[in-house]
Design an enzyme around this catalytic site. Structure first.
Site, PDB file in Angstrom:
ATOM      1  N   TYR A   1       0.841  -1.196   0.000  1.00 26.25           N
ATOM      2  CA  TYR A   1       0.000   0.000   0.000  1.00 26.25           C
ATOM      3  C   TYR A   1       0.871   1.238   0.000  1.00 26.25           C
ATOM      4  O   TYR A   1       2.015   1.239   0.453  1.00 26.25           O
ATOM      5  CB  TYR A   1      -0.951  -0.017   1.194  1.00 26.25           C
ATOM      6  CG  TYR A   1      -0.516   0.790   2.392  1.00 26.25           C
ATOM      7  CD1 TYR A   1      -1.205   1.943   2.764  1.00 26.25           C
ATOM      8  CD2 TYR A   1       0.572   0.395   3.176  1.00 26.25           C
ATOM      9  CE1 TYR A   1      -0.824   2.684   3.876  1.00 26.25           C
ATOM     10  CE2 TYR A   1       0.955   1.136   4.291  1.00 26.25           C
ATOM     11  CZ  TYR A   1       0.260   2.271   4.630  1.00 26.25           C
ATOM     12  OH  TYR A   1       0.645   3.006   5.728  1.00 26.25           O
TER      13      TYR A   1
ATOM     14  N   TYR B   1       9.430  -1.655   3.552  1.00 26.79           N
ATOM     15  CA  TYR B   1       9.094  -0.320   4.041  1.00 26.79           C
ATOM     16  C   TYR B   1       9.887   0.712   3.261  1.00 26.79           C
ATOM     17  O   TYR B   1      11.120   0.630   3.177  1.00 26.79           O
ATOM     18  CB  TYR B   1       9.398  -0.182   5.541  1.00 26.79           C
ATOM     19  CG  TYR B   1       8.776   1.051   6.150  1.00 26.79           C
ATOM     20  CD1 TYR B   1       7.520   0.983   6.750  1.00 26.79           C
ATOM     21  CD2 TYR B   1       9.411   2.288   6.081  1.00 26.79           C
ATOM     22  CE1 TYR B   1       6.927   2.121   7.278  1.00 26.79           C
ATOM     23  CE2 TYR B   1       8.818   3.427   6.603  1.00 26.79           C
ATOM     24  CZ  TYR B   1       7.573   3.342   7.193  1.00 26.79           C
ATOM     25  OH  TYR B   1       6.969   4.462   7.695  1.00 26.79           O
TER      26      TYR B   1
ATOM     27  N   PHE C   1       4.157  10.039   3.551  1.00 28.43           N
ATOM     28  CA  PHE C   1       4.570   9.261   2.376  1.00 28.43           C
ATOM     29  C   PHE C   1       5.131   7.958   2.930  1.00 28.43           C
ATOM     30  O   PHE C   1       6.216   7.928   3.498  1.00 28.43           O
ATOM     31  CB  PHE C   1       5.632   9.966   1.536  1.00 28.43           C
ATOM     32  CG  PHE C   1       6.067   9.156   0.339  1.00 28.43           C
ATOM     33  CD1 PHE C   1       5.535   9.410  -0.922  1.00 28.43           C
ATOM     34  CD2 PHE C   1       6.989   8.125   0.467  1.00 28.43           C
ATOM     35  CE1 PHE C   1       5.921   8.650  -2.022  1.00 28.43           C
ATOM     36  CE2 PHE C   1       7.383   7.362  -0.625  1.00 28.43           C
ATOM     37  CZ  PHE C   1       6.847   7.624  -1.864  1.00 28.43           C
ATOM     38  N   GLU C   2       4.368   6.897   2.751  1.00 28.46           N
ATOM     39  CA  GLU C   2       4.782   5.587   3.244  1.00 28.46           C
ATOM     40  C   GLU C   2       4.323   4.536   2.249  1.00 28.46           C
ATOM     41  O   GLU C   2       3.147   4.462   1.901  1.00 28.46           O
ATOM     42  CB  GLU C   2       4.157   5.316   4.619  1.00 28.46           C
ATOM     43  CG  GLU C   2       4.465   3.941   5.176  1.00 28.46           C
ATOM     44  CD  GLU C   2       3.849   3.713   6.553  1.00 28.46           C
ATOM     45  OE1 GLU C   2       4.530   3.962   7.557  1.00 28.46           O
ATOM     46  OE2 GLU C   2       2.663   3.297   6.608  1.00 28.46           O
ATOM     47  N   ILE C   3       5.268   3.738   1.765  1.00 32.98           N
ATOM     48  CA  ILE C   3       4.942   2.608   0.893  1.00 32.98           C
ATOM     49  C   ILE C   3       5.441   1.366   1.605  1.00 32.98           C
ATOM     50  O   ILE C   3       6.640   1.260   1.915  1.00 32.98           O
ATOM     51  CB  ILE C   3       5.588   2.764  -0.488  1.00 32.98           C
ATOM     52  CG1 ILE C   3       4.997   3.985  -1.194  1.00 32.98           C
ATOM     53  CG2 ILE C   3       5.374   1.517  -1.334  1.00 32.98           C
ATOM     54  CD1 ILE C   3       5.522   4.226  -2.581  1.00 32.98           C
TER      55      ILE C   3
END
Length: 415
Positions: free
Chosen positions: A215, A243, A300-302
């Site tokens: 996500y 991460y 902002f995190e994937i």
């Protein structure tokens, strides 16, 4: 001079054009229509395009980047540790996720356009929106029109957005009011606490996310300054990353006075959850005795959803939740996520994304290499980049903990 006089002075060819100009316009319009139809009939289809919810017309096909071209990657020392994914037209199981209120719509539309224009108009990944109240029809119409993949809308369960029964309400009210009087950011806010608790643990449990592996959290008010030259989700999968972040900053100590003690109590009780090749040196300057406040900025995190669904993370979140710190203090999801990723993942599974250009009030990330900015068509000013500042920002510490060499140009960055 009269009209007849003007007509006699005009060349014969001009008189003919004037006489038949209506016929010429109609014929030219017809020719344009025929050429357009022929072009559309011969445009190759993209088998990955999905019709978004409520729409009868698939999104416009836009060619992906030329896979024969070698794109520049920032920072040679990081680049040699990763593989640039081949853009073969096959998507991974990934999704954008946004927590929003109905009142956020007209600021959120800019965030969506940034993500779609810079990235998703080539890949058509889905987008899931969460809200603690039902979304309005207007919110659904506007957002589904902007997203090139499918859109889904989830109502957060009441038990995930309320004060749990194990919280002492008198203690909570006193702590909250005290933090408000001390001007702690969002110190007296109840909704902000619900948001942090939900983002820390509950969001990944939603059935709407069951079909996805990765996500990308997209918040309101973000900007993307640069084109993405590759599928960022495929990058995560190809390189076995769990991460990814852009900015890393320092937390306000007043919001988390007992967080580190609670986490060390957890790791003492569950030592098997701590990875042997962890990134402790990023979050602690004294081998774990204290927390140095460094964390990844989660707007902002994937990340891997499987990581957040894992027994390790579930044990961790439940332990923190039962301690009451999300309410008696004001624990943010950013340090909660960051400490977990640093302790429970192999440090090779974390990745710093640069070359993308990012903004969320009030911090900027802008590639410091000019060739990267030009290649990625960035519109940011490098002088405003804060990524490499010593004070408050933690990117340099991340590089040191990973054992990476510092980029050669960072000495030019203002501190």
């Amino acid at each position: 001079m009269g009209a007849e006089g003007k007509k006699r002075l005009m060349p014969k060819s001009a008189l003919l054009i004037r006489k038949y100009q209506k016929t010429i316009r109609v014929g030219f319009a017809g020719l344009i229509m025929v050429l357009t139809i022929m072009f559309l009939m011969h445009t190759p289809s993209d088998k990955n395009i999905s019709v978004r919810s409520g729409s009868q017309i698939p999104p416009t096909t836009i060619s992906r980047y030329d896979t024969s071209k070698e794109y520049l990657m920032p920072f040679t020392d990081i680049s040699q540790h990763v593989i640039h994914p081949v853009d073969d037209g096959e998507n991974v199981r990934a999704v954008m996720v946004t927590l929003a209120r109905n009142s956020d719509l007209w600021s959120l539309v800019y965030s969506i356009r940034h993500v779609e224009d810079r990235f998703n108009n080539r890949y058509h990944y889905d987008w899931v929106f969460f809200n603690d109240e039902p979304f309005t029809d207007e919110f659904k119409r506007v957002t589904s029109a902007l997203v090139s993949g499918r859109t889904k809308y989830g109502l957060i369960p009441k038990e995930h957005w309320s004060v749990p029964s194990f919280i002492d309400n008198d203690k909570f009210d006193k702590a909250r009011k005290k933090m408000g009087m001390e001007d702690v950011p969002y110190g007296d806010s109840i909704p902000y606490r619900h948001m942090c608790r939900y983002q820390s643990g509950w969001f990944s449990q939603s059935p709407l996310l069951d079909e996805y592996e990765y996500y990308w959290r997209v918040d309101t008010d973000i900007k993307l300054y640069c084109d993405f030259q590759y599928d960022i989700f495929k990058f995560m999968k190809t390189n076995k990353k769990k991460y990814g972040f852009i900015l890393s900053v320092s937390e306000y100590p007043a919001t988390i006075p007992s967080l580190w003690k609670t986490i060390t109590d957890f790791t003492d009780e569950y030592p098997h959850h701590v990875h042997k090749n962890n990134l402790m040196d990023f979050i602690s300057d004294d081998k774990g005795e204290t927390y140095n406040m460094c964390h990844f900025w989660t707007n902002f995190e994937i990340a891997s959803l499987d990581f957040y669904r894992s027994k390790t993370y579930r044990d961790y979140f439940n332990y923190l939740d039962k301690s009451g710190g999300f309410f008696y203090e004001r624990w943010g999801d950013a340090p909660v996520h960051s400490i977990a990723a640093s302790l429970f993942l192999d440090k090779s599974e974390l990745h710093f994304f640069d070359g993308l250009g990012f903004y969320h009030p009030d911090f900027h990330s802008c590639p410091i290499e000019e060739d990267i900015r030009l290649q990625n068509r960035c519109i940011c000013e490098p002088e405003k980049d804060q990524t490499w500042m010593d004070y408050y920002f933690c990117t340099r510490k991340f590089f040191q903990a990973e054992g990476y060499k510092m980029p050669k140009d960072i000495d030019k960055v203002k501190n």
